[in-house]
Design an enzyme around this catalytic site. Structure first.
Site, PDB file in Angstrom:
ATOM      1  N   SER A 138     -62.128 -11.711 -18.287  1.00 42.45           N
ATOM      2  CA  SER A 138     -61.224 -11.197 -19.225  1.00 42.45           C
ATOM      3  C   SER A 138     -59.867 -11.704 -19.070  1.00 42.45           C
ATOM      4  CB  SER A 138     -61.160  -9.702 -19.097  1.00 42.45           C
ATOM      5  OG  SER A 138     -60.027  -9.131 -19.790  1.00 42.45           O
ATOM      6  N   TYR A 152     -59.170  -2.536 -14.067  1.00 45.64           N
ATOM      7  CA  TYR A 152     -60.086  -3.459 -14.680  1.00 45.64           C
ATOM      8  C   TYR A 152     -59.672  -4.799 -14.452  1.00 45.64           C
ATOM      9  CZ  TYR A 152     -62.310  -5.753 -18.697  1.00 45.64           C
ATOM     10  OH  TYR A 152     -63.096  -6.731 -19.697  1.00 45.64           O
ATOM     11  N   LYS A 156     -61.587  -7.844 -12.477  1.00 45.64           N
ATOM     12  CA  LYS A 156     -61.985  -9.168 -12.998  1.00 45.64           C
ATOM     13  C   LYS A 156     -61.175 -10.395 -12.668  1.00 45.64           C
ATOM     14  CE  LYS A 156     -64.498  -8.143 -16.510  1.00 45.64           C
ATOM     15  NZ  LYS A 156     -66.064  -8.541 -16.563  1.00 45.64           N
TER      16      LYS A 156
END
Length: 263
Positions: A138, A152, A156
């Site tokens: 991402s 998150y 990532k």
């Protein structure tokens, strides 16, 4: 273009919807045998060249069980696509996040890929066979890290670091490791009933369509989100022997969102 994936055994995590489902369909259309893992595999039932496998990839033994099922069914794994992941928008601020919140995000967004990679690499090395691993990362891992998805983004970022390090170790053994880093994609993660747009809209007193439009207007030169199929095409290309000398790379698909030059 023939991607030379005919009868290649491909394992895809988080395969039941969104990017994962698009990857499954793209690889199968190229002639691959796809073992598709997700908690709920009903949407995958009956697809040609696809073997669904119900599994909780956030558990310690789930990813290995998926890879093991592929080996038991087809005798090997040639390609692993680490796609499973999820983001929860954190609007309460950093101090509201607990260790458990970060741990849960790391389990699904990092450790699931780590464990699946470990199992797939063991099979590839055991057969002295070439292989390809493609991680779906991402832009949140490195582009204007957003406190709203802080856990998150951290997970990532760890995945990207792992991919780069493994690419160095495994390249001499014929195993390639690459990443794809999408910006906003038209999936449930962003546009679903409980997705990013809906969560931000509820907190700000607006509506999801306004949030989506503001995101586009805020910096996507193409004027739209990427589609799952566009991301899947890039994944399939990196899985293909046609890109056999590409490893340790991270490819953006973000509609031009990121405007800096990578040194």
């Amino acid at each position: 273009m023939d991607l030379q994936l005919q009868d290649q055994v491909c394992v895809v995590t988080g395969a039941s919807k969104g990017i994962g489902r698009a990857v499954v369909e793209t690889l199968a259309a190229e002639g691959a045998q796809v073992v598709a893992g997700a908690r709920d595999v009903r949407s995958l039932t009956g697809l040609d060249r696809v073997t669904p496998f119900a599994v909780d990839l956030s558990t310690a033994d789930g990813p290995g069980a998926l890879v093991g099922h592929a080996v038991a069914t087809h005798g090997r794994v040639d390609v692993l696509v680490n796609n499973v992941g999820a983001a929860r928008v954190r609007l309460e601020g950093f101090l509201a996040l607990t260790d458990a919140d970060f741990a849960a995000s790391m389990e699904l967004n990092f450790y699931a890929a780590l464990r699946a990679t470990r199992a797939a690499v063991a099979d590839m090395l055991g057969r002295s066979a070439p292989g390809a691993i493609v991680n779906v990362g991402s832009v949140n891992a490195f582009f204007q890290p957003d406190g709203g998805v802080i856990d998150y983004g951290a997970a990532k970022a760890a995945l990207g670091n792992l991919a780069k390090a493994l690419s160095q170790e495994l390249a001499p053994k014929g195993i390639r490791v690459n990443s794809v880093s999408p910006g906003p994609v038209a999936t449930d993660l962003w546009l679903g009933e409980h997705g990013v747009a809906a969560t931000i809209a509820a907190a700000s007193g607006t509506d999801p369509e306004t949030v989506r439009s503001q995101t586009v207007a805020g910096g996507i030169p193409t004027g739209r989100f990427s589609t799952p199929e566009e991301v899947a095409t890039l994944v399939a290309l990196l899985a293909s022997p046609r890109t056999a000398n590409v490893t340790g790379s991270d490819y953006l698909i973000d509609g031009g969102l990121i405007k800096t030059v990578t040194p």
